[in-house]
Design a protein around this motif. Structure first.
Motif, PDB file in Angstrom:
ATOM      1  N   GLY A   2       9.887 -27.818  -5.843  1.00 60.70           N
ATOM      2  CA  GLY A   2      10.166 -26.464  -5.385  1.00 60.70           C
ATOM      3  C   GLY A   2       8.930 -25.582  -5.455  1.00 60.70           C
ATOM      4  N   ILE A   3       8.166 -25.706  -6.532  1.00 58.92           N
ATOM      5  CA  ILE A   3       6.940 -24.917  -6.702  1.00 58.92           C
ATOM      6  C   ILE A   3       5.929 -25.257  -5.610  1.00 58.92           C
ATOM      7  CG2 ILE A   3       4.906 -24.661  -8.193  1.00 58.92           C
ATOM      8  CD1 ILE A   3       6.857 -24.886 -10.588  1.00 58.92           C
ATOM      9  N   VAL A   4       5.787 -26.531  -5.309  1.00 52.94           N
ATOM     10  CA  VAL A   4       4.832 -26.955  -4.274  1.00 52.94           C
ATOM     11  C   VAL A   4       5.221 -26.374  -2.915  1.00 52.94           C
ATOM     12  CG1 VAL A   4       3.946 -28.940  -2.984  1.00 52.94           C
ATOM     13  CG2 VAL A   4       4.134 -29.057  -5.477  1.00 52.94           C
ATOM     14  N   ILE A   5       6.501 -26.412  -2.582  1.00 56.34           N
ATOM     15  CA  ILE A   5       6.964 -25.883  -1.289  1.00 56.34           C
ATOM     16  C   ILE A   5       6.667 -24.389  -1.188  1.00 56.34           C
ATOM     17  CG2 ILE A   5       9.015 -25.389   0.098  1.00 56.34           C
ATOM     18  CD1 ILE A   5      10.194 -28.024  -0.964  1.00 56.34           C
ATOM     19  N   ILE A   6       6.978 -23.645  -2.234  1.00 52.30           N
ATOM     20  CA  ILE A   6       6.739 -22.197  -2.244  1.00 52.30           C
ATOM     21  C   ILE A   6       5.250 -21.903  -2.068  1.00 52.30           C
ATOM     22  CG2 ILE A   6       6.788 -20.134  -3.694  1.00 52.30           C
ATOM     23  CD1 ILE A   6       9.517 -20.903  -2.595  1.00 52.30           C
ATOM     24  N   ALA A   7       4.410 -22.616  -2.786  1.00 54.05           N
ATOM     25  CA  ALA A   7       2.963 -22.377  -2.736  1.00 54.05           C
ATOM     26  C   ALA A   7       2.402 -22.664  -1.348  1.00 54.05           C
ATOM     27  CB  ALA A   7       2.257 -23.242  -3.780  1.00 54.05           C
ATOM     28  N   PHE A  27     -10.894 -19.172   0.730  1.00 55.42           N
ATOM     29  CA  PHE A  27     -10.567 -18.850  -0.650  1.00 55.42           C
ATOM     30  C   PHE A  27      -9.065 -18.714  -0.869  1.00 55.42           C
ATOM     31  CE2 PHE A  27     -14.891 -17.495   0.203  1.00 55.42           C
ATOM     32  CZ  PHE A  27     -15.560 -18.229  -0.772  1.00 55.42           C
ATOM     33  N   SER A  28      -8.281 -18.622   0.213  1.00 52.94           N
ATOM     34  CA  SER A  28      -6.826 -18.751   0.064  1.00 52.94           C
ATOM     35  C   SER A  28      -6.481 -20.153  -0.425  1.00 52.94           C
ATOM     36  CB  SER A  28      -6.128 -18.477   1.400  1.00 52.94           C
ATOM     37  OG  SER A  28      -6.209 -17.124   1.768  1.00 52.94           O
ATOM     38  N   ILE A  29      -7.202 -21.133   0.100  1.00 49.31           N
ATOM     39  CA  ILE A  29      -6.989 -22.520  -0.320  1.00 49.31           C
ATOM     40  C   ILE A  29      -7.426 -22.707  -1.767  1.00 49.31           C
ATOM     41  CG2 ILE A  29      -7.598 -24.928   0.152  1.00 49.31           C
ATOM     42  CD1 ILE A  29      -8.101 -24.083   3.077  1.00 49.31           C
ATOM     43  N   VAL A  30      -8.567 -22.111  -2.129  1.00 51.93           N
ATOM     44  CA  VAL A  30      -9.070 -22.217  -3.504  1.00 51.93           C
ATOM     45  C   VAL A  30      -8.077 -21.590  -4.484  1.00 51.93           C
ATOM     46  CG1 VAL A  30     -10.909 -21.520  -5.089  1.00 51.93           C
ATOM     47  CG2 VAL A  30     -11.488 -22.250  -2.762  1.00 51.93           C
ATOM     48  N   GLY A  31      -7.566 -20.399  -4.125  1.00 50.14           N
ATOM     49  CA  GLY A  31      -6.605 -19.723  -4.996  1.00 50.14           C
ATOM     50  C   GLY A  31      -5.351 -20.540  -5.208  1.00 50.14           C
ATOM     51  N   THR A  32      -4.871 -21.192  -4.149  1.00 43.31           N
ATOM     52  CA  THR A  32      -3.687 -22.044  -4.257  1.00 43.31           C
ATOM     53  C   THR A  32      -3.977 -23.260  -5.131  1.00 43.31           C
ATOM     54  OG1 THR A  32      -2.961 -21.347  -2.058  1.00 43.31           O
ATOM     55  CG2 THR A  32      -1.975 -23.354  -2.949  1.00 43.31           C
ATOM     56  N   ALA A  33      -5.159 -23.833  -4.970  1.00 42.63           N
ATOM     57  CA  ALA A  33      -5.541 -25.011  -5.754  1.00 42.63           C
ATOM     58  C   ALA A  33      -5.611 -24.695  -7.248  1.00 42.63           C
ATOM     59  CB  ALA A  33      -6.888 -25.549  -5.269  1.00 42.63           C
ATOM     60  N   ILE A  34      -5.942 -23.455  -7.590  1.00 40.44           N
ATOM     61  CA  ILE A  34      -5.998 -23.056  -9.000  1.00 40.44           C
ATOM     62  C   ILE A  34      -4.595 -22.803  -9.550  1.00 40.44           C
ATOM     63  CG2 ILE A  34      -6.749 -21.221 -10.573  1.00 40.44           C
ATOM     64  CD1 ILE A  34      -9.224 -20.875  -8.776  1.00 40.44           C
ATOM     65  N   SER A  35      -3.786 -22.057  -8.785  1.00 44.80           N
ATOM     66  CA  SER A  35      -2.483 -21.610  -9.285  1.00 44.80           C
ATOM     67  C   SER A  35      -1.431 -22.717  -9.312  1.00 44.80           C
ATOM     68  CB  SER A  35      -1.967 -20.456  -8.426  1.00 44.80           C
ATOM     69  OG  SER A  35      -2.861 -19.364  -8.441  1.00 44.80           O
ATOM     70  N   PRO A  55      -1.304 -26.163  -9.912  1.00 43.16           N
ATOM     71  CA  PRO A  55      -1.106 -27.025 -11.093  1.00 43.16           C
ATOM     72  C   PRO A  55      -0.709 -26.247 -12.343  1.00 43.16           C
ATOM     73  CG  PRO A  55      -3.443 -26.856 -10.525  1.00 43.16           C
ATOM     74  CD  PRO A  55      -2.692 -26.252  -9.402  1.00 43.16           C
ATOM     75  N   LEU A  56      -1.233 -25.023 -12.480  1.00 42.40           N
ATOM     76  CA  LEU A  56      -0.876 -24.220 -13.652  1.00 42.40           C
ATOM     77  C   LEU A  56       0.589 -23.790 -13.595  1.00 42.40           C
ATOM     78  CD1 LEU A  56      -4.106 -22.018 -13.968  1.00 42.40           C
ATOM     79  CD2 LEU A  56      -3.430 -23.962 -15.386  1.00 42.40           C
ATOM     80  N   SER A  57       1.101 -23.566 -12.388  1.00 44.98           N
ATOM     81  CA  SER A  57       2.520 -23.228 -12.229  1.00 44.98           C
ATOM     82  C   SER A  57       3.405 -24.389 -12.676  1.00 44.98           C
ATOM     83  CB  SER A  57       2.832 -22.898 -10.767  1.00 44.98           C
ATOM     84  OG  SER A  57       2.043 -21.834 -10.294  1.00 44.98           O
ATOM     85  N   ILE A  58       3.013 -25.576 -12.305  1.00 43.70           N
ATOM     86  CA  ILE A  58       3.798 -26.766 -12.665  1.00 43.70           C
ATOM     87  C   ILE A  58       3.792 -26.970 -14.181  1.00 43.70           C
ATOM     88  CG2 ILE A  58       3.902 -29.273 -12.446  1.00 43.70           C
ATOM     89  CD1 ILE A  58       2.725 -28.877  -9.576  1.00 43.70           C
TER      90      ILE A  58
END
Length: 504
Positions: A180-185, A373-381, A383-386
């Motif tokens: 679910g987190i991956v889909i939202i992101a 940097f939208s991609i970079v921001g998603t890549a950071i957030s 795994p930490l969300s999971i």
């Protein structure tokens, strides 16, 4: 009338400065024509490329000023606002009455600061962190940019967790929180990748399904909210009131550091009062309503078995909402999916601002297109969300309390610079100096004021991991102290800086 004349004078001065940068704009247009085919295709689809380069006067032509209301309304009309309200009773032991009073009065006060900074975008054509260079300097602004990046990524983590929980709750166990987190992101990434036009379009369309979901939830479950105890009979302690107020303020004050990112394309002659009002209402209406609803729902949950099961011992907000909507069957599951997607409006806008903070933090990044940097921001957030999905309440309480401190000091410094040292005149900012360290302030005064203010802020803190001697008795008053103290300290320090720095 005097304010109107001052605004017109500032616009005239700015227009003259902007005319000096037309050759730069023409050069950028020439570079765009030399771009590779794939990049030209992206731009033709409406993808925004502009990063931190200010928008010239002549290109600030957007007259749909009401859009800023929907940006902030949709960003805050989601399940994160709902969940923040639950902290009053769950974490701080407050009654429903006390929780709602704190939510009401502290939001009415705290929302004014970010709403005001929205008015700067049309006047300067600058991103919020770029304008902040005129107080913090070319290099000094890197510290606020780091703090802002931490805050923005933190919001994305919390929103992703909530959206993922809600999405997974309708699957009857066939979908994990992680999926679910991956889909939202990924949904939020696509919207942010496109930029200003698509972002504004999405923010205007994303809120009606969320409104419908909450109306249905109230329609089928509103009778249970009457069972929520409104007053415990025990008066709240000052510590619990002020600590919860710190959380409420931290939720909204940090929007100050991204405010003008969404108004810099607006026509410069727009009334500042109009932008302020649209922005202020976009904050207070959804935040106050949903935070109070969240507090009522979580207090009623123990008296409603299905709600209590959905909420569980882990504080599953998505499960609570799904249980509230369960009486309408399959339609309730559909509305829960809509609620889960409500966080994408917040994540997309936050990712949009993350782009500019990266470019301010490392100026050479401004050569790369914004959407990278939208991609970079998603890549950071992501795994930490999971990783943090099963520690939501601890993360939410600590995060919202902590981020309000620096943002409060930051806002005070910018206001003192603008009104005391520049007499409220936007024409006093050299619009050609935005990227030139020699023509910007050193930033030593702003940095020193911010750092020194924490000499008193730290003793006033009350966190799970630290209690200051003052905060232990009074509750957390860090953000209330940071604002006036940073502003007062900035006055003599900035005068000293101006005495020794000769700007070119």
């Amino acid at each position: 009338m005097a304010d109107l004349r001052d605004e017109k004078l500032s616009v005239d001065v700015e227009k003259d400065a902007a005319s000096k940068t037309e050759s730069g704009a023409a050069s950028a247009h020439s570079e765009e024509n030399k771009s590779p085919p794939w990049l030209r295709a992206l731009l033709s689809w409406g993808v925004e490329e502009r990063g931190i380069v200010p928008v010239p006067y002549e290109q600030r032509t957007d007259r749909q000023f009401y859009k800023i209301f929907f940006v902030w309304f949709s960003m805050n009309f989601n399940i994160l606002s709902f969940s923040t309200g639950t902290l009053g009773p769950v974490v701080f032991g407050l009654s429903l009455r006390d929780t709602c009073l704190i939510i009401l009065f502290f939001n009415l006060f705290a929302c004014a600061l970010p709403a005001y900074f929205n008015t700067w975008g049309p006047r300067t054509g600058m991103r919020q962190m770029v304008h902040s260079r005129y107080s913090f300097g070319y290099y000094g602004i890197m510290i606020p940019a780091i703090l802002n990046l931490i805050g923005l990524c933190g919001f994305n983590i919390l929103n992703s967790i909530l959206g993922g929980q809600a999405l997974a709750s309708v699957s009857n166990g066939s979908m994990s929180w992680t999926v679910g987190i991956v889909i939202i992101a990924l949904v939020a990434l696509v919207i942010s990748f496109m930029g200003y036009r698509v972002l504004n379009w999405y923010e205007r369309l994303s809120w009606p399904p969320v409104l419908l979901a909450f109306i249905v939830a109230l329609g089928v479950g509103g009778k249970h909210l009457y069972n929520a105890p409104s007053f415990s009979g025990e008066p709240p302690t000052a510590a619990s009131v002020l600590s919860f107020a710190s959380v409420i303020a931290g939720f909204v004050i940090t929007f100050s550091a991204m405010a003008s990112d969404f108004t810099m394309y607006y026509e410069p002659t727009v009334s500042s009062h109009k932008i302020f009002l649209y922005s202020y209402l976009g904050y207070v209406v959804p935040i106050i309503v949903l935070e109070c609803l969240g507090a009522a729902a979580v207090m009623a949950a123990p008296n409603v078995p299905s709600w209590n099961d959905g909420y569980g011992t882990a504080g599953n907000i998505g499960g609570l909402l799904e249980a509230m909507l369960s009486p309408v069957g399959g339609f309730g599951k559909f509305l829960t999916v809509m609620l889960s997607l409500s966080v994408t409006a917040n994540i997309a806008c936050t990712l949009y601002s993350i782009c500019f903070n990266f470019q301010v933090l490392v100026p050479s990044f401004s050569k790369a297109p914004r959407y990278v940097f939208s991609i970079v921001g998603t890549a950071i957030s992501l795994p930490l969300s999971i990783v943090g999905a099963h520690r939501f309440y601890t993360a939410l309480t600590n995060f919202l309390s902590l981020i309000g401190y620096w943002a409060s000091a930051y806002g005070a410094i910018l206001i003192v610079e603008h009104y005391y040292f520049r007499k409220g005149d936007f024409g006093s900012y050299d619009h050609n100096a935005w990227n030139d360290p020699k023509r910007l302030p050193w930033g030593a005064a702003a940095m020193a004021a911010g750092v020194l203010s924490f000499a008193l802020v730290i003793p006033c803190m009350q966190q799970v991991w630290f209690e200051g001697p003052i905060g232990a008795k009074s509750g957390d008053i860090g953000f209330e102290v940071a604002f006036p103290l940073a502003g007062i300290l900035y006055l003599p320090l900035r005068k000293l800086e101006l005495k020794y720095q000769k700007l070119h």
